[in-house]
Design an enzyme around this catalytic site. Structure first.
Site, short mmCIF file in Angstrom:
data_model
loop_
_atom_site.label_atom_id
_atom_site.label_comp_id
_atom_site.label_asym_id
_atom_site.label_seq_id
_atom_site.Cartn_x
_atom_site.Cartn_y
_atom_site.Cartn_z
N LYS A 1 8.12 23.11 -14.02
CA LYS A 1 7.25 21.99 -13.67
C LYS A 1 6.98 21.96 -12.17
CE LYS A 1 5.82 17.34 -14.35
NZ LYS A 1 5.79 16.13 -15.15
N ARG B 1 -2.25 22.21 -13.96
CA ARG B 1 -1.28 21.21 -14.40
C ARG B 1 -1.52 20.75 -15.84
NH1 ARG B 1 1.47 16.20 -11.01
NH2 ARG B 1 2.64 15.40 -12.78
N HIS C 1 0.22 17.76 -26.54
CA HIS C 1 0.03 16.33 -26.28
C HIS C 1 -1.28 15.79 -26.86
CE1 HIS C 1 3.40 17.06 -23.68
NE2 HIS C 1 3.41 15.84 -23.21
N HIS D 1 7.37 9.40 -28.29
CA HIS D 1 6.44 10.33 -27.64
C HIS D 1 6.85 11.79 -27.88
CE1 HIS D 1 3.80 11.91 -24.50
NE2 HIS D 1 4.84 12.49 -23.94
N HIS E 1 -0.77 12.65 -28.86
CA HIS E 1 -1.28 11.32 -28.52
C HIS E 1 -2.01 10.69 -29.70
CE1 HIS E 1 -1.19 12.15 -23.90
NE2 HIS E 1 -0.07 11.63 -24.34
N ARG F 1 0.82 -1.24 0.00
CA ARG F 1 0.00 0.00 0.00
C ARG F 1 0.85 1.28 0.00
NH1 ARG F 1 -3.07 -3.12 3.71
NH2 ARG F 1 -4.76 -4.13 2.57
N GLU G 1 10.05 18.26 -24.91
CA GLU G 1 9.46 18.58 -23.61
C GLU G 1 10.15 19.78 -22.97
OE1 GLU G 1 6.70 17.19 -22.72
OE2 GLU G 1 6.63 15.11 -23.38
N ASN H 1 0.46 19.68 -20.80
CA ASN H 1 0.12 18.81 -21.92
C ASN H 1 0.06 19.57 -23.24
OD1 ASN H 1 -0.11 16.33 -20.54
ND2 ASN H 1 -2.01 17.05 -19.65
N LYS I 1 3.39 11.53 -11.28
CA LYS I 1 2.46 10.71 -12.09
C LYS I 1 3.14 9.38 -12.38
CE LYS I 1 -0.34 14.13 -14.55
NZ LYS I 1 -0.68 14.71 -15.86
N GLU J 1 -3.82 17.80 -10.92
CA GLU J 1 -4.36 18.27 -12.20
C GLU J 1 -5.83 18.64 -12.13
OE1 GLU J 1 -2.45 16.48 -15.61
OE2 GLU J 1 -4.20 16.91 -16.83
P1 NAD Z 1 12.06 5.32 -22.46
O1 NAD Z 1 11.99 5.15 -21.02
O2 NAD Z 1 11.45 4.27 -23.32
O3 NAD Z 1 13.57 5.54 -22.89
C1 NAD Z 1 13.88 5.71 -24.24
C2 NAD Z 1 14.95 4.71 -24.71
O4 NAD Z 1 16.22 5.15 -24.26
C3 NAD Z 1 14.78 3.32 -24.16
O5 NAD Z 1 15.18 2.39 -25.14
C4 NAD Z 1 15.74 3.31 -22.99
O6 NAD Z 1 16.17 2.01 -22.63
C5 NAD Z 1 16.88 4.11 -23.55
N1 NAD Z 1 17.72 4.77 -22.57
C6 NAD Z 1 17.35 5.36 -21.43
N2 NAD Z 1 18.37 6.00 -20.87
C7 NAD Z 1 19.44 5.77 -21.65
C8 NAD Z 1 20.78 6.18 -21.61
N3 NAD Z 1 21.24 7.02 -20.67
N4 NAD Z 1 21.61 5.75 -22.58
C9 NAD Z 1 21.16 4.96 -23.58
N5 NAD Z 1 19.88 4.58 -23.70
C10 NAD Z 1 19.02 4.99 -22.74
O7 NAD Z 1 11.36 6.70 -22.93
P2 NAD Z 1 11.31 8.17 -22.31
O8 NAD Z 1 11.22 9.06 -23.47
O9 NAD Z 1 12.36 8.39 -21.30
O10 NAD Z 1 9.93 8.16 -21.52
C11 NAD Z 1 8.71 7.95 -22.20
C12 NAD Z 1 7.71 7.45 -21.19
O11 NAD Z 1 7.52 8.46 -20.19
C13 NAD Z 1 6.35 7.16 -21.76
O12 NAD Z 1 5.88 5.94 -21.26
C14 NAD Z 1 5.48 8.31 -21.27
O13 NAD Z 1 4.13 7.94 -21.12
C15 NAD Z 1 6.13 8.61 -19.96
N6 NAD Z 1 5.91 9.98 -19.49
C16 NAD Z 1 5.50 10.13 -18.21
C17 NAD Z 1 5.31 11.40 -17.70
C18 NAD Z 1 4.91 11.56 -16.25
O14 NAD Z 1 4.61 12.68 -15.84
N7 NAD Z 1 4.95 10.51 -15.47
C19 NAD Z 1 5.55 12.53 -18.49
C20 NAD Z 1 6.00 12.33 -19.80
C21 NAD Z 1 6.19 11.05 -20.30
N1 GLY Z 2 3.76 15.40 -18.14
C1 GLY Z 2 2.58 16.09 -17.68
C2 GLY Z 2 2.45 16.10 -16.19
O1 GLY Z 2 3.30 15.66 -15.47
O2 GLY Z 2 1.45 16.56 -15.73
#
Ligand code: NAD
Ligand code: GLY
Length: 383
Positions: A244, A258, A265, A282, A269, A138, A202, A262, A160, A254
């Protein structure tokens, strides 16, 4: 119409590179985002975090061979037991089966409520680790060690967490804040150039919605950023996190403000889902989506043509696509619209967009389908 503005923020002086910390103010859940080079292998970065007991490092099979040993060594001086779980890489693995592997690792190792999870990876690892931490017994603590630019400027900050469902991205999750975020700029050196560009989308986003002085700065330093110049990266990560942090501190869940994060986005999306996840990253979809959202803002008389062209040009210089893909040759506009209706910002099937209400200010509002259709048509052919 919901108008969301931030208090004007003074531009940050750009000093020679020194490690910095940005705080996110959420009462007793406040935490620091630390930004520096060689940070996560430095014991000082962990001062004040829980010691003793169990730690579990969650990573993936791309990042683990590069950085897991360093993190494990540092944590071994702080925790009695340091466990690891290495997940398969990729957005397609951001789902229940992979999440279960984190719970399996926690339970097989006899982890308890005091266990601290460490997310070592990009946004996929960070979102899944955070969700596992929110659910295990939990709720246990976790630390974000983001290794992509996107994760450092966005996903690791703000709490998030979650996984995808076959019917929608990030549809299952929880708000759960980390104890700390450690942004080590050196790890970005191993990031593929395409992923770096995706992260820049971003970074750019924060300009039109909150801080045009930052947008000016990105325009002047985009080549330094793409060249991984550390002082430039540090400033970009710091300013992005400051903006942020300000937004999340005033609207953690949000309820309103917040949503401005987006920007781009809603179109983005639709592009990701319409092409099939993974075809465009993305950040690539968000970059193109920001150009479309700027164009929609212009159609509504909120910004002028010159502003749209500035956004388009900067997105392009960041190495991102600026011409929207055709999602369905015979029925393109309707395909975009139907995909956008499942956006989390939609209410009663009405699509709401983050628009630029004058450079540096954002507004969230519904827009009629005919105006959106016009922008989609123009964006799929305008270079
Ligand atoms: P990712 O985590 O898939 O990483 C991208 C690629 O880079 C992967 O293949 C990973 O293994 C590789 N990688 C990571 N670090 C590396 C490094 N230092 N050297 C070499 N390779 C490396 O993608 P991302 O763009 O980091 O994140 C996208 C995800 O984040 C999505 O799932 C999206 O929904 C989520 N997201 C969440 C929020 C939030 O607020 N929680 C906001 C924006 C995006
Ligand atoms: N990436 C959008 C948020 O964190 O709200």
């Amino acid at each position: 119409m919901a108008r969301h503005t931030l208090e004007p923020m003074p531009p940050v002086a750009i000093a020679p590179f020194v490690p910095v910390s940005v705080s996110i103010d959420l009462g007793d859940r406040s935490y620091a985002i630390m930004i520096g080079a060689d940070l996560f292998a430095d014991a000082a970065s962990y001062d004040g975090l829980p010691r003793g007991g169990h730690a579990l490092i969650v990573s993936n099979d791309t990042v683990a061979p590069l950085y897991l040993d360093d993190l494990r060594q540092t944590l071994q001086s702080r925790h009695r037991h340091v466990h690891t779980v290495v997940l398969p890489d990729g957005e397609t693995h951001k789902e229940w089966g992979t999440l279960q592997r984190i719970f399996d690792a926690l339970l097989n190792a006899g982890c308890d409520r005091k266990t601290v999870l460490y997310a070592l990876g990009g946004g996929v690892v960070g979102d899944m680790t955070g969700f596992a931490a929110a659910c295990f017994m939990r709720g246990v603590s976790f630390v974000q060690v983001p290794t992509t630019l996107l994760a450092q400027v966005d996903s690791s900050v703000g709490g998030k967490t979650g996984i995808n469902h076959p019917l929608g991205k990030n549809m299952v999750g929880a708000f759960h804040q980390p104890l700390r975020v450690l942004c080590d700029l050196n790890v970005l050196r191993s990031l593929p150039a395409r992923e770096l560009s995706a992260g820049l989308a971003e970074v750019i986003k924060y300009g039109p919605i909150a801080d045009m002085a930052f947008f000016d700065w990105i325009e002047a330093h985009i080549d330094d950023l793409r060249g991984l110049e550390v002082a430039a990266l540090s400033h970009a990560v710091q300013r992005s996190c400051e903006i942020k942090a300000l937004v999340v501190s005033s609207d953690e869940r949000e309820a309103g403000l917040r949503a401005i994060l987006n920007f781009g986005h809603t179109f983005g999306h639709a592009i990701e889902a319409g092409l099939g996840y993974g075809a465009w990253l993305h950040g690539e979809a968000v970059g193109c989506g920001m150009v479309m959202a700027a164009r929609l803002s212009q159609v509504l008389g909120l910004v002028d043509d010159a502003f749209v062209e500035r956004v388009r040009r900067l997105v392009e210089r960041a190495g991102l696509p600026v011409v929207a893909p055709v999602l369905d040759v015979g029925n393109n506009v309707e395909r975009y619209l139907s995909l956008m209706r499942v956006d989390k910002k939609a209410e009663d099937g009405e699509i709401r967009f983050v628009l630029v209400d004058g450079p540096g200010k954002a507004v969230l509002r519904p827009v009629s389908d005919d105006l959106v259709a016009d922008v989609i048509e123009r964006s799929c052919r305008v270079a």
